[in-house]
Design a protein around this motif. Structure first.
Motif, PDB file in Angstrom:
ATOM      1  N   PRO A 156     -48.925 -78.633  44.996  1.00  0.00           N
ATOM      2  CA  PRO A 156     -47.853 -78.918  46.433  1.00  0.00           C
ATOM      3  C   PRO A 156     -47.985 -77.595  46.937  1.00  0.00           C
ATOM      4  O   PRO A 156     -46.865 -76.715  46.806  1.00  0.00           O
ATOM      5  CB  PRO A 156     -47.395 -79.813  45.717  1.00  0.00           C
ATOM      6  N   ILE A 157     -47.839 -77.886  48.452  1.00  0.00           N
ATOM      7  CA  ILE A 157     -47.119 -77.562  50.039  1.00  0.00           C
ATOM      8  C   ILE A 157     -45.748 -78.007  50.539  1.00  0.00           C
ATOM      9  O   ILE A 157     -46.061 -79.225  50.521  1.00  0.00           O
ATOM     10  CB  ILE A 157     -48.567 -76.385  50.457  1.00  0.00           C
ATOM     11  N   GLN A 158     -44.473 -77.431  50.621  1.00  0.00           N
ATOM     12  CA  GLN A 158     -43.930 -77.594  51.431  1.00  0.00           C
ATOM     13  C   GLN A 158     -43.844 -77.585  52.854  1.00  0.00           C
ATOM     14  O   GLN A 158     -44.045 -76.339  52.816  1.00  0.00           O
ATOM     15  CB  GLN A 158     -42.589 -77.188  51.454  1.00  0.00           C
ATOM     16  N   PRO A 159     -44.336 -78.240  53.776  1.00  0.00           N
ATOM     17  CA  PRO A 159     -44.325 -78.510  55.067  1.00  0.00           C
ATOM     18  C   PRO A 159     -43.401 -77.344  55.465  1.00  0.00           C
ATOM     19  O   PRO A 159     -42.173 -78.004  55.228  1.00  0.00           O
ATOM     20  CB  PRO A 159     -45.134 -79.264  55.913  1.00  0.00           C
ATOM     21  N   GLN A 160     -43.344 -76.569  56.688  1.00  0.00           N
ATOM     22  CA  GLN A 160     -41.949 -75.601  56.632  1.00  0.00           C
ATOM     23  C   GLN A 160     -41.398 -76.422  58.682  1.00  0.00           C
ATOM     24  O   GLN A 160     -40.721 -75.872  59.265  1.00  0.00           O
ATOM     25  CB  GLN A 160     -41.952 -74.535  57.249  1.00  0.00           C
ATOM     26  N   ARG A 161     -42.871 -76.945  58.995  1.00  0.00           N
ATOM     27  CA  ARG A 161     -42.597 -77.609  60.164  1.00  0.00           C
ATOM     28  C   ARG A 161     -42.391 -79.221  60.075  1.00  0.00           C
ATOM     29  O   ARG A 161     -42.792 -79.806  59.460  1.00  0.00           O
ATOM     30  CB  ARG A 161     -43.552 -77.633  61.147  1.00  0.00           C
ATOM     31  N   HIS A 162     -42.663 -79.859  61.232  1.00  0.00           N
ATOM     32  CA  HIS A 162     -42.880 -81.309  61.797  1.00  0.00           C
ATOM     33  C   HIS A 162     -43.882 -82.320  62.574  1.00  0.00           C
ATOM     34  O   HIS A 162     -43.320 -83.147  63.088  1.00  0.00           O
ATOM     35  CB  HIS A 162     -41.699 -82.177  61.867  1.00  0.00           C
TER      36      HIS A 162
END
Length: 571
Positions: free
Chosen positions: A322-328
């Protein structure tokens, strides 16, 4: 049956189940072998010195005590395993249901799962506690007794053994003949249950319309069909029950006649004949119980089959890395989504920069709510990709994705508990001051002040003790407490009175401040302050721009806006 049960249980519970089955089988064999001691006891009693029976009676008593201890252990093991399985299966079913796509939950399936999670699961998992031991006893103990008969006298033992395939054939034929009636009875039962619930829920409407008599007729029809189905089930079981009884009685009669013939011919003693007849009589009880046990096992097997079908339904796949998003920021890139044969979203592309607001408007059935559901990954798209912070939602762990998003639905569901319990669902570890601040921001404090129980007020099942506007305030307070960077709003004010609408709007404004927002609304005045508006029709974006820009174009959005300003539309 056992194989299906072990498959449904999974590896974690299969081993304890196998141990319990082995213990129950050992107990059934011990019961049959204990009856074998009746042969030397009766020989001694009918011999020249009846006192010789005492040692055998002591051994027989010890064997019965051993059997009783084994029966206690096996029954206790069955109850413990059954309780453990029930608790474990509730967790397993709940975890699996939470991972299934929302589209799986059709109206009919929700009712089916409700029955399965209550009565169905109890019936299926009750096999270990209530049905397994009697079933194993009914099968194994008579076979053990027949083996003892063969050891005493092979002619009479063989006569008893001939009944075994006949009894097995009767059970198989009965199960096959009742398969259709069992399925029909279950269907009629679900239909009648649905009619009862429908009748109770529709009372206000029915009484206002004066159509109570008609609704009674619909309910009566469903109950009559259930009655007829139950009668067919009983009639289908009757041949098997009668056939089993006749087979057992015939076996006993044949043994009686054969024993008398052999005794008169001097080939066997009277004590042996009496012992074999006692053993045959002991076989009768468990064999005759097969009819009742078989019916219960078929019912449990049907529930197991339904449970197995649900557990085999594939959930949405989780990413291996899994990848953790850094933006929204949010993005749709050439997204197509089909529900069955119907294309709901057709090659849609749009973007929502971080901290901005997108409003999605359009006619009913255009696919507006589906946009929000795809963002939250309630479904997976058929083509294209949905991204949060530049990361495809399919590459984000479900828990991580849900932590990024707060959703406020039009139809708010509250759990049966206090107002505080429902607000804390947003963030269970929040402090009391944070909970109170979220309630104040959502203007829920106004509701709490006028309720006698305050924060401890029970909202009832699904929040029925609160009005629609009050439930919305709880939902907004929950979302505020969660403090997620992305907010999805689905028609949150479409059915509220002016007072609650103003309060909810106030809470929504606080919720949207500084966050990335996608909102769906029918009342177009609620979307004027959106940074961008997308007009959706038949799954396609036909117009996109801000409010003033779209009005200048005099297109579909402008026409909708004019309609919303008419008195009829604003009521």
């Amino acid at each position: 049956m056992i194989r299906m049960l072990l498959r449904v249980l999974g590896d974690q519970y299969a081993q304890p189940m196998r141990r319990t089955v082995a213990l129950m089988t050992t107990t059934a064999i011990a019961e049959g072998l204990s009856y074998a001691l009746l042969v030397p006891v009766l020989r001694a009693l009918f011999g020249g010195n009846p006192a010789d029976a005492w040692p055998w009676l002591i051994v027989f008593g010890a064997a019965v005590a051993l059997y009783a201890a084994l029966r206690y252990r096996s029954d206790l093991s069955g109850f413990r395993v059954g309780t453990t399985l029930l608790r474990g299966m509730y967790h397993r079913l709940g975890d699996h249901l939470a991972r299934l796509p929302i589209g799986w939950y059709s109206a009919g399936r929700v009712g089916e799962v409700s029955v399965m999670a209550s009565r169905g699961l109890l019936q299926a998992m009750g096999v270990a506690a209530h049905l397994l031991a009697p079933f194993i006893t009914a099968c194994v103990t008579p076979l053990t007794i027949v083996a003892v008969m063969l050891a005493v006298n092979w002619q009479m033992g063989l006569a008893a053994l001939i009944a075994a395939p006949i009894i097995a054939a009767i059970q198989i034929l009965t199960a096959r003949s009742m398969a259709a009636t069992d399925a029909d009875s279950a269907e009629r039962d679900h239909e009648a249950t649905g009619r009862v619930i429908e009748y109770l829920q529709a009372q206000p409407v029915l009484r206002a319309g004066g159509r109570t008599v008609e609704r009674f007729r619909l309910l009566d029809d469903a109950l009559h069909e259930l009655q007829r189905s139950s009668r067919r089930t009983v009639l289908s079981a009757l041949p098997g029950a009668v056939g089993l009884t006749l087979t057992v009685q015939t076996m006993f009669t044949v043994l009686l006649v054969l024993g008398a013939y052999l005794a008169l011919g001097g080939n066997i003693g009277a004590a042996e004949v009496l012992a074999i007849l006692v053993l045959a009589a002991r076989c009768a009880d468990p064999l005759l119980s097969l009819t009742d046990i078989g019916g219960k096992l078929r019912g449990a097997r049907s529930e197991l089959a339904r449970l197995d079908t649900v557990l085999r339904t594939k959930p949405l796949p989780e990413p291996r890395e899994p990848i953790q998003p850094q933006r929204h920021d949010l993005e749709f890139e050439s997204v197509t989504f089909r529900h069955g044969d119907h294309t709901v979203i057709d090659n849609v592309s749009l973007s929502v920069p971080q901290g901005t607001r997108l409003a999605v408007v359009g006619p009913s059935g255009a696919g507006k709510s589906t946009v929000l559901q795809l963002l939250a990954r309630f479904y997976d798209v058929n083509a294209g990709s949905v991204r949060v912070g530049g990361v495809d939602v399919r590459a984000i762990n479900t828990e991580t994705l849900m932590a990024q998003i707060a959703i406020v639905f039009q139809d708010v569901y509250l759990f049966d508990g206090t107002i505080e319990d429902n607000v804390r669902l947003g963030r269970p570890d929040a402090g009391e001051a944070e909970v109170r601040a979220a309630a104040t921001a959502a203007r829920l404090d106004e509701v709490i002040e006028r309720l006698p129980g305050g924060w401890a007020t029970n909202v009832g099942e699904a929040g029925t003790r609160l009005s629609g506007g009050e439930r919305q305030r709880v939902s907004i307070a929950r979302a505020l407490l969660k403090n997620a960077p992305v907010v999805l709003l689905d028609e949150v004010t479409s059915a509220l009175d002016p007072v609650n609408e103003a309060a909810v709007h106030d809470g929504i404004e606080r919720l949207m401040a500084g966050r990335t927002v996608v909102m769906v609304a029918h009342r177009l005045r609620t979307v004027q302050r959106a940074d961008r508006i997308a007009f959706l029709d038949r799954g396609r974006i036909v117009e996109e721009g801000d409010h003033d820009e779209l009005l200048r174009r005099s297109g579909r959005y402008a026409a909708f806006w004019k309609m919303s300003l008419t008195p009829a539309a604003s009521e």
